[in-house]
Design an enzyme around this catalytic site. Sequence first.
Site, PDB file in Angstrom:
ATOM      1  N   LYS A 280     -22.653 127.977   1.907  1.00  0.00           N
ATOM      2  CA  LYS A 280     -22.530 126.536   2.017  1.00  0.00           C
ATOM      3  C   LYS A 280     -22.946 126.103   3.421  1.00  0.00           C
ATOM      4  O   LYS A 280     -22.501 126.652   4.418  1.00  0.00           O
ATOM      5  CB  LYS A 280     -21.081 126.113   1.735  1.00  0.00           C
ATOM      6  CG  LYS A 280     -20.927 124.716   1.201  1.00  0.00           C
ATOM      7  CD  LYS A 280     -19.537 124.466   0.652  1.00  0.00           C
ATOM      8  CE  LYS A 280     -19.476 123.098  -0.027  1.00  0.00           C
ATOM      9  NZ  LYS A 280     -18.143 122.796  -0.556  1.00  0.00           N
TER      10      LYS A 280
ATOM     11  N   ARG B 191      -7.548 112.257 -15.362  1.00  0.00           N
ATOM     12  CA  ARG B 191      -7.525 113.489 -16.144  1.00  0.00           C
ATOM     13  C   ARG B 191      -6.104 113.979 -16.406  1.00  0.00           C
ATOM     14  O   ARG B 191      -5.888 114.857 -17.236  1.00  0.00           O
ATOM     15  CB  ARG B 191      -8.300 114.581 -15.401  1.00  0.00           C
ATOM     16  CG  ARG B 191      -9.712 114.155 -15.052  1.00  0.00           C
ATOM     17  CD  ARG B 191     -10.489 115.252 -14.383  1.00  0.00           C
ATOM     18  NE  ARG B 191     -11.726 115.467 -15.112  1.00  0.00           N
ATOM     19  CZ  ARG B 191     -12.471 116.555 -15.017  1.00  0.00           C
ATOM     20  NH1 ARG B 191     -12.096 117.537 -14.241  1.00  0.00           N
ATOM     21  NH2 ARG B 191     -13.571 116.669 -15.709  1.00  0.00           N
TER      22      ARG B 191
ATOM     23  N   GLU C 230      -6.211 118.775 -12.014  1.00  0.00           N
ATOM     24  CA  GLU C 230      -5.355 117.607 -11.847  1.00  0.00           C
ATOM     25  C   GLU C 230      -4.185 117.582 -12.833  1.00  0.00           C
ATOM     26  O   GLU C 230      -3.066 117.200 -12.466  1.00  0.00           O
ATOM     27  CB  GLU C 230      -6.185 116.323 -11.994  1.00  0.00           C
ATOM     28  CG  GLU C 230      -7.250 116.141 -10.917  1.00  0.00           C
ATOM     29  CD  GLU C 230      -8.563 116.848 -11.227  1.00  0.00           C
ATOM     30  OE1 GLU C 230      -9.493 116.753 -10.416  1.00  0.00           O
ATOM     31  OE2 GLU C 230      -8.653 117.501 -12.301  1.00  0.00           O
TER      32      GLU C 230
END
Length: 636
Positions: free
Chosen positions: A282, A397, A369
Amino acid sequence: MTKILETIDSPQDIKKLKIEQLEKLAGEIRQEIIETVGRTGGHLASNLGNVELTLAMHYVFDFKTDHLLWDVGHQCYTHKLITGRKELFKNLRQKDGVSGFPSPQESEYDRFTVGHAGTSIPTGIGMGIAAKKLGKKDHIVSFVGDASIVNGLSLEALNYLQDLKRQFLIVLNDNSMAIDVTQGAIATMLSRVRLSHTYDEINKTTRNILDHIPLIGRKMDNAIANFKKTIKMSLPASRLFESLNIAYFGPVDGHDIRSLIQLFNGIKDIDYPVVLHTYTNKGKGFHPAGDDPRSFHSTGPFTNDNGKITHIKAGSGETFTSIIGDTITDLAKEDSRVTTVTAAMPDGTGLRRFKTSFPDRCFDVGIAESAAVDIAAGQAKMGLRPFVCIYSTFLQRGFDQIAHEVALQNLPVIFCIDRAGVVGDDGPTHHGMLDLAFLRSLPNMTVLAPATAAEAQNACRYALNLDSPCAIRYPRDYAPQNDGLEACDSDFVTGKSVTILDNDSKIVIVSYGSCLKNAYEAAIELKKRGIEVKLINARFAKPLDSDIIELYKVGKTIVTVEEHSLTCGFGSALLEACCGRNEVDMNSQTSSLGKIVIIGGPDRFIDKNTRNNQLKELGVDSESIISTVTKLNNMS
């Protein structure tokens, strides 16, 4: 000298390049992404990490007819640059540029508008089922981040994947990071695999895979069996997927474009689901992002002076996010019951200080979540006071869990709903325009919204003292200080509003939450124009203040202002309450009742733009409020 990127107008142009040219193109793309995000802001670190992977996929597959599904969508910058959008890319996430997420409205190469995690494997399964039924041979590729693979939706889909008897490739982009460091047992397992491999060992694995890709006439089943025997496959990652009857290859170097092309060519036609596990770095190619990928996950504009990075702030003061986070930290010092639960975003929800101060009371469950809500419910059941800090768009969600494990049980879970309302350049996948609709429908739930910095602090203290569930919604913005709003400094009282400007005028503006500053500015300007209004800060969407309903009953014209969809929002709640008290004959032409005009989000998805322009589109900026009230005044 002409850059290779300047000659790329479609993926077909990619296929004409030699490997050495692709490697050079990768460098040019990284530079383009760095320069663009420096001007516009955006998701930087993850996009710098997947350049070679994206180029290799486009080199082998034809995604005009094949299907590339992104998970999560913010990894798509290289994809956009090489699919005919490089000129629009210069205005990334701006009104006249490209979205920061895949968008079928922009390009035939994008299949879904997607900004949430966990979606690409199940939607890919659905497309695979349809393709098989329709007799199509389209290739399907799901590009999945290591943090997304742990999402419940991904795991549910993996559980079903063995029943898909056709080609389906999952490219697992493993960079050990979500927004923050990836959490959980699967992430730990992937990390162990990553740390146990040297660069040479990864290259050796790649060569072993390539050596066992079947030649014409050889069965793939035998090839995979021989491959496992050769490398003595006992890696945890292999066991995870193979226990689900999913063929696994890897780990391989996600930056070795030559080998990636060979691998994709070798496995693209396997007629059952396959996982290719790749390692990427990354922030590759940009040291600040590589050294601090968390800060450069999603960044605003910045300047780069020989490696010295200066982030450009869009405003001044403290944000609602930082105030909420700091207040929860202060409350935790006073009350040992206080915990926090978040879903892969401790930084984004302002919990970095809390996590540092109370590492054993801060629970980051990863991109999960629904689990976050239930974990908080379990804590509350045992006597703790959890603050669940999640963006509005992601909390959607967890609605079922909020309803059944929190509201039905009447547990004191506090939901700190960040990014409520419009969020600017992230656009429709990230707006929080629906939370009032589902939260105020729940019995036992208190729903409130602070309008100032002081109210943000007081809201947290108020919620902590409730013995029932509470939701606090606030925007991605700087929190106003007093400046005429001193009345907001008072403590919260359940179901009670605060009057900001008091008079007996015919028109009453009732503002809910973040719109108060704009409503106040509008009221001051209206007074200069000879139109006086009463201004109320509602504070609560549930329960509503009965005094506001009384104003309607005595004939006032009430204008509600909110940063939420008009459907099922604050104004809608007031309309419902007032209609429930309307005992007047509906056919009568005379009535002492007033009228209610609601201002808020229209029944459509709001496109990317600056947050201020989006507020204008909603009609909740000060100028729009002035215009609405002026017209009402002229009609009376």
